[in-house]
Design a protein around this motif. Structure first.
Motif, short mmCIF file in Angstrom:
data_model
loop_
_atom_site.label_atom_id
_atom_site.label_comp_id
_atom_site.label_asym_id
_atom_site.label_seq_id
_atom_site.Cartn_x
_atom_site.Cartn_y
_atom_site.Cartn_z
N ARG A 96 0.85 -1.19 0.00
CA ARG A 96 0.00 0.00 0.00
C ARG A 96 0.88 1.24 0.00
NH1 ARG A 96 -4.07 -2.10 4.76
NH2 ARG A 96 -5.04 -3.76 3.54
N PRO A 123 -5.13 5.44 0.40
CA PRO A 123 -4.16 4.37 0.15
C PRO A 123 -4.39 3.69 -1.21
CG PRO A 123 -5.12 4.18 2.34
CD PRO A 123 -5.93 5.19 1.60
N ARG A 159 -3.86 0.41 -3.16
CA ARG A 159 -3.65 -0.98 -2.75
C ARG A 159 -3.40 -1.86 -3.97
NH1 ARG A 159 -9.34 -1.63 -0.70
NH2 ARG A 159 -8.78 -3.84 -0.75
N TYR A 197 -9.42 2.44 1.82
CA TYR A 197 -9.46 1.28 2.71
C TYR A 197 -10.62 0.36 2.35
CZ TYR A 197 -6.16 3.80 5.67
OH TYR A 197 -5.07 4.46 6.15
#
Length: 660
Positions: free
Chosen positions: A630, A637, A639, A658
């Protein structure tokens, strides 16, 4: 203190003592020097000096006898000021008596005074300075109001008598000006002192603890005066800084000079917990600054206290630098419903927002998102704090027209059959408010007009597997949903504790409108384990009633069970998903993650109208595990994860933000 009625708190206006003639600081710190000058016991030192001079004048100037003339004379001590040696006088007897020369009524007081003596002993040669030091020690024991040394010439020699005046017995306490200090604080401090001699040392500790109580809480306050009244009643005067006025000043973003602001002053003032007439609390003012910044309309906020003359009041001047009120923006994102194609899931967006409509912190957001298949138009207008409401209730009006892929539930279509999309027109009204420090709740009413379309945009009511696509059998389903949501958040950190509980109930106002209820819950808990962080999360839900299959719970994908395509595990009336992640900072903004997920439809897949999961051979349960990285970004973030599932298949997952 025996009874609480012996403590009385009186509110009164007082002046904060200042150490100089200059204007007092708006947030004075309790100073020992300032405190001792304000207390009435400071005269004791001067009285001791007077007593010492009196003693020096009454002591006879005679040489000290020596047992052996051949021995050298004892060393001569110099005065405290270094001006020369002091005469020594031989004292034959030392006694402690009351002020009238009579023995003290309480033997323990005489013993306490005698125990304080260091130099004054029978048959000792003493100087005036040594006697003065012992007088200090007696008074500093805290039990005596005064001490006067008297030299008496007797037949047996010079008798040194310390005439002491004990303090009164404690019988009550009056505390004035302590508007913030709890009465129990002083009650506990004097609870065991009732009927006992007032001890100045104990009183000094209480004063320091009161000053510490204010300091620990960020309050500006201290004990400015103390005295012993007749009858053994202690009187404490507490000085608390009081907020006199709060003013607002807008500053230019570039020059820092005062300018006209666009925000209404009452919009800012209503956010403050610090009010006129309250005690000035530095910690509370700091929280108010943070609250104003979270409104999103200010670039910088400072609150400067200014003294009001020589009073104990302060004016608070709030300097505000406004952010630009609104503007256009463009961006992109990822759709969770598209998993195939060269531009798999990419979405472009264009938006206009105004964060301070009418200068009252009202928010207007207008956005358009467009992808391969996705298209979403949203209009949101939010009033974060409804006028006239004291519970900080917010109101949001929402209108949305969306077209999203139906692959979450109706994926795996035949090559000869185009993809299905779900079109929704939604309008709603929601009210939200905090009802406990970490709890908030939302009530809403949402109308939805939804149906399925083929790749040409035509309404369809059955898919290639002859599974129904609407609950009513018509091209579109109409639903009026009453919504209740409750959220608990421990802090703003994503790894903190969070719990979300949601209930939606379809209201069949008209016979053809759908009636169903949906209950969902999500729980997240984080733990710090050395340099690593463990994050556990679980979610589940259940639906009852008549609902279209595209409203079923879809399991599998980036935000569900990784290692599977979106919705590939199953779709059911019920579901449960659990996940565990261990993350560790690698370097800079890069973080490494190891994870495992499990999800199940709890055997409810066949109960969904048309059984779309069974027709497509979805297993109904599955797990996945893998690793990922991440990177922090302005969008949240980023990912990138690589996961395996229980079918020995693997796939990459890319997401922004998230997991839900």
């Amino acid at each position: 203190m025996g009874r609480s009625r012996d403590v009385r708190f009186v509110s009164s206006g007082v002046k904060l003592p200042s150490a100089s003639a200059s204007a007092p600081s708006p947030s004075p710190s309790p100073s020992p020097a300032l405190l001792s000058a304000a207390l009435p016991f400071a005269h004791i030192g001067r009285a001791i000096d007077v007593a010492a001079r009196r003693l020096g004048s009454c002591l006879p100037r005679v040489p000290v006898a020596r047992a052996d003339p051949a021995l050298p004379p004892p060393p001569r001590r110099h005065g405290k000021d270094g001006g020369g040696p002091e005469e020594r006088v031989l004292i034959s007897e030392v006694a402690v008596r009351g002020k009238d020369g009579e023995p003290l009524e309480r033997a323990e007081l005489e013993a306490a005074a005698a125990a304080a003596l260091r130099a004054c002993r029978p048959n000792a040669a003493l100087t005036v300075w040594e006697v003065q030091e012992d007088v200090h020690r007696i008074v500093e024991s805290g039990l005596f109001r005064s001490c006067m040394p008297v030299a008496v010439d007797t037949r047996d020699g010079i008798r040194l008598v310390f005439e002491v005046e004990p303090n009164q017995d404690f019988h009550g306490l009056v505390c004035e000006g302590a508007n913030m200090l709890p009465s129990k604080f002083l009650e506990d401090a004097f609870r065991d002192r009732h009927g006992k001699i007032i001890n100045i040392r104990h009183l000094d500790k209480v004063i320091k603890s009161v000053n510490g109580w204010y300091q620990e809480r960020g309050l500006t306050g201290l004990v400015s005066y103390a005295e012993i009244l007749s009858g053994g009643v202690l009187r404490l005067q507490v000085s608390e800084a009081e907020v006199n006025n709060i003013s607002i000043r807008f500053l230019d973003r570039k020059t820092g000079e005062p300018t006209l602001g666009k925000t209404q002053p009452e919009t800012i003032l209503r956010q403050l917990t610090t009010k006129k007439g309250q005690a000035y609390n530095r910690a509370q003012v700091k929280r108010d600054v943070e609250t104003i910044l979270t409104m999103g309309i200010m670039e910088d906020v400072t609150i400067i206290p200014q003294p009001v003359g020589d009073s104990n009041k302060v004016d608070l001047v709030m300097n505000l630098v406004e952010r630009p009120s609104g503007g256009f923006s463009a961006g992109g994102g990822i759709s969770s419903g598209i998993t195939n194609g060269p531009l798999s899931g990419l979405i472009g967006s264009f938006a206009y927002s105004h964060r301070n409509v009418f200068g009252r912190n009202k928010k207007l957001n207008l956005s358009l998102e467009r992808g391969q298949i996705d298209s979403i138009f949203r209009l949101n207008f939010t009033d974060p704090w409804i006028d006239g409401d004291n519970k900080r209730t917010s109101r949001t009006v929402m209108v949305q027209n969306s077209r999203t892929p139906g692959t979450l539930v109706h994926g795996g279509d035949h090559p000869d059959h185009g993809p299905i999309t779900i079109g929704r027109v939604t309008a709603g009204l929601e009210y939200s408010r905090p009802f406990r420090p970490k709890w908030s709740g939302t009530l809403g009413l949402i109308f939805q007009h939804a149906g399925a379309r083929d790749d040409k945009g035509n309404p369809v009511i059955r898919d290639f597997y002859n599974s129904q696509l609407t609950a009513s059998g018509h091209d579109y389903d109409d639903t009026l949903l009453a919504k209740f949501e409750s959220i608990y958040t421990d802090s703003g950190d994503h790894s903190s504790t969070m719990f979300v509980f949601n209930i939606e109930q379809g209201l069949p106002v008209l016979p053809e409108w759908l009636s169903f209820d949906r209950v969902t819950a999500r729980l997240r808990q984080g733990y710090e384990i050395g340099p690593a962080r463990l994050l556990l999360s679980a979610s589940g839900g259940h639906m009852e009633g008549n609902f279209p299959p595209h409203e079923a719970f879809a399991i599998g994908g980036t935000n569900s069970v990784r290692g599977y395509e979106e919705g590939a595990v199953g779709s059911g009336r019920s579901y449960a998903v659990g996940s565990g992640e261990v993350s560790c900072r690698l370097f800079g903004p890069l973080e490494g993650v190891i994870f495992g997920d499990y999800g199940s439809d709890l055997g409810s897949g066949p109960k969904v109208p048309g059984d779309p999961a069974g027709a497509r051979g979805k297993p109904g349960s599955g797990y996945g595990y893998g690793v990922g990285v991440r990177v922090d970004s302005p969008l949240g973030p980023l990912r990138l994860e690589y996961a395996f599932n229980d079918k020995q298949a693997s796939r990459f997952h890319f997401g922004v933000g998230y997991r839900n």
